[in-house]
Design an enzyme around this catalytic site. Structure first.
Site, mmCIF file in Angstrom:
data_model
loop_
_atom_site.group_PDB
_atom_site.id
_atom_site.type_symbol
_atom_site.label_atom_id
_atom_site.label_comp_id
_atom_site.label_asym_id
_atom_site.label_seq_id
_atom_site.Cartn_x
_atom_site.Cartn_y
_atom_site.Cartn_z
ATOM 1 N N LYS A 157 0.865 -1.176 0.000
ATOM 2 C CA LYS A 157 0.000 0.000 0.000
ATOM 3 C C LYS A 157 0.904 1.229 0.000
ATOM 4 C CE LYS A 157 -2.809 2.801 3.012
ATOM 5 N NZ LYS A 157 -3.852 2.922 4.023
ATOM 6 N N GLY A 162 -8.317 8.811 9.937
ATOM 7 C CA GLY A 162 -8.658 8.912 11.350
ATOM 8 C C GLY A 162 -9.700 9.955 11.702
ATOM 9 N N ALA A 202 -9.567 5.388 4.211
ATOM 10 C CA ALA A 202 -9.398 6.549 5.099
ATOM 11 C C ALA A 202 -10.662 7.370 5.270
ATOM 12 C CB ALA A 202 -8.256 7.473 4.645
ATOM 13 N N GLY A 203 -10.990 7.637 6.516
ATOM 14 C CA GLY A 203 -12.063 8.573 6.828
ATOM 15 C C GLY A 203 -13.388 7.947 7.159
ATOM 16 N N ASN A 216 -9.262 1.560 9.539
ATOM 17 C CA ASN A 216 -8.518 1.174 10.745
ATOM 18 C C ASN A 216 -9.154 1.864 11.957
ATOM 19 O OD1 ASN A 216 -4.982 0.704 11.512
ATOM 20 N ND2 ASN A 216 -6.715 0.628 12.862
ATOM 21 N N THR A 217 -9.090 3.186 12.003
ATOM 22 C CA THR A 217 -9.573 3.924 13.170
ATOM 23 C C THR A 217 -11.042 3.675 13.450
ATOM 24 O OG1 THR A 217 -7.976 5.640 12.587
ATOM 25 C CG2 THR A 217 -9.631 6.217 14.233
#
Lengths: 262, 66
Positions: A104, A165, A191-192, A213-214
């Protein structure tokens, strides 16, 4: 079409899960393991960092917890602000994982927003593709950049929904749609994402997958959120394949007028 | 001789191979990758590669990340 047949293919590699999950920010290795399992993810991202020398010899090890022969590892270039650093990281990752070439790529441009640095990303992508890496690339939601990255030879394009995040969900669905409609490689929102509905929305737009992830790690109950995300990805994908009804300005009754007795 | 390992100055015996350096650091049971002066030092050549004085060595592993 059955859902069982609706697999995700990335450069010839086939996956059943369209949810890709990061391994960072969890409380500990056990929570990481439980969350990843609950998510059903087959592809997990990892970071490449200096080994601790002389400290914590009994420390739990990511590769022991989530073995590379059970998961497809996607080493990232997190924290890199230059093409050079990103390329170095990928070469080390390839050596670390026995010539595993799936990576990635992310090259950041700003510490506050963690937005991708577009020109460094393009340069890194060119170098990595030449060196035989299979590059899944984190980018912004600019359809022209996405097209360029695909033309360079990236095997998947990964536009952000919102800053890493931030949990804000898809900020610009029309750009994501534009990218999806023009892409010939998988488009994976990365992301996001903040909660389950964000993931479902991404899949309803026609994304091939979502990387997060977050959204899982920072939930009050990460293992439960991982389960929610698994379902959201499946629900969103089914809704997309089912073909939604059109949006209308005015109402259209669901019950017939004929036979009314009043 | 003095070398730099992961940003820190380290005293190491002269004429150390990469494999011996890993053992010297107690890392022989770890899955890791090594770079010497920005060049990858492949595992297959760890017994041949000899660390030179002032070499900058990076030893990395995979950890949790997004």
């Amino acid at each position: 079409m059955t859902i069982a047949a609706d697999t995700l293919t990335i450069n010839g590699r086939t996956f059943h899960s369209r949810l890709l999950v990061g391994t960072g920010k969890y409380k500990d290795m056990e929570e990481t393991r439980l969350a990843i399992e609950a998510s059903g993810a087959e592809i997990i991202t990892v970071a490449i960092r200096r080994t601790n020398i002389g400290q914590n010899p009994g420390e739990a090890n990511l590769l022991d917890t989530l073995p590379p022969d059970q998961y497809t590892y996607l080493p990232n270039t997190a924290g890199c602000y230059s093409a050079e650093d990103a390329v170095r990281t990928c070469r080390l990752a390839r050596e670390l994982l026995d010539d595993h070439t799936l990576v990635k790529l992310e090259v950041l441009g700003d510490e506050k927003t963690l937005f991708p640095h577009v020109t460094e990303t393009l340069e890194a992508a060119r170098t990595l593709v030449e060196e035989g890496f299979e590059v899944m690339v984190y980018t912004n939601d600019d359809p022209i950049v996405a097209r360029e990255l695909e033309q360079i030879g990236c095997v998947a394009v990964m536009p952000l929904a919102a800053p890493i995040g931030s949990g804000l969900g898809i900020r610009n669905p029309y750009n994501i749609l534009e990218i999806i409609e023009n892409a010939n490689v998988p488009v994976i929102v990365d992301a996001g994402v903040g909660t389950a509905s964000d993931a479902a929305v991404a899949m309803e737009l026609g994304c091939d997958g979502v990387l997060m992830n977050t959204a899982i790690a920072a939930a009050q109950n990460p293992v439960l959120m991982a389960s929610a995300m698994k379902k959201a990805i499946e629900a969103g994908r089914e809704a997309f394949l089912a073909g939604r009804m059109p949006r209308k300005r005015y109402a259209s009754a669901s019950s017939p007028i004929d036979g009314t007795f009043f | 001789m003095q070398i730099i390992v992961n940003g820190e100055a380290v005293e190491a015996p002269d004429n150390l191979t990469a494999a011996e350096l890993i053992r010297h650091l107690g890392l022989e049971n770890e899955r890791l990758a090594m770079e010497i002066n920005r060049q990858i030092a492949p595992r297959s050549r760890h017994d041949e590669i000899v660390i030179q004085p002032n070499d900058k060595v990076e030893i990395v592993r995979a950890i949790g990340g997004g």
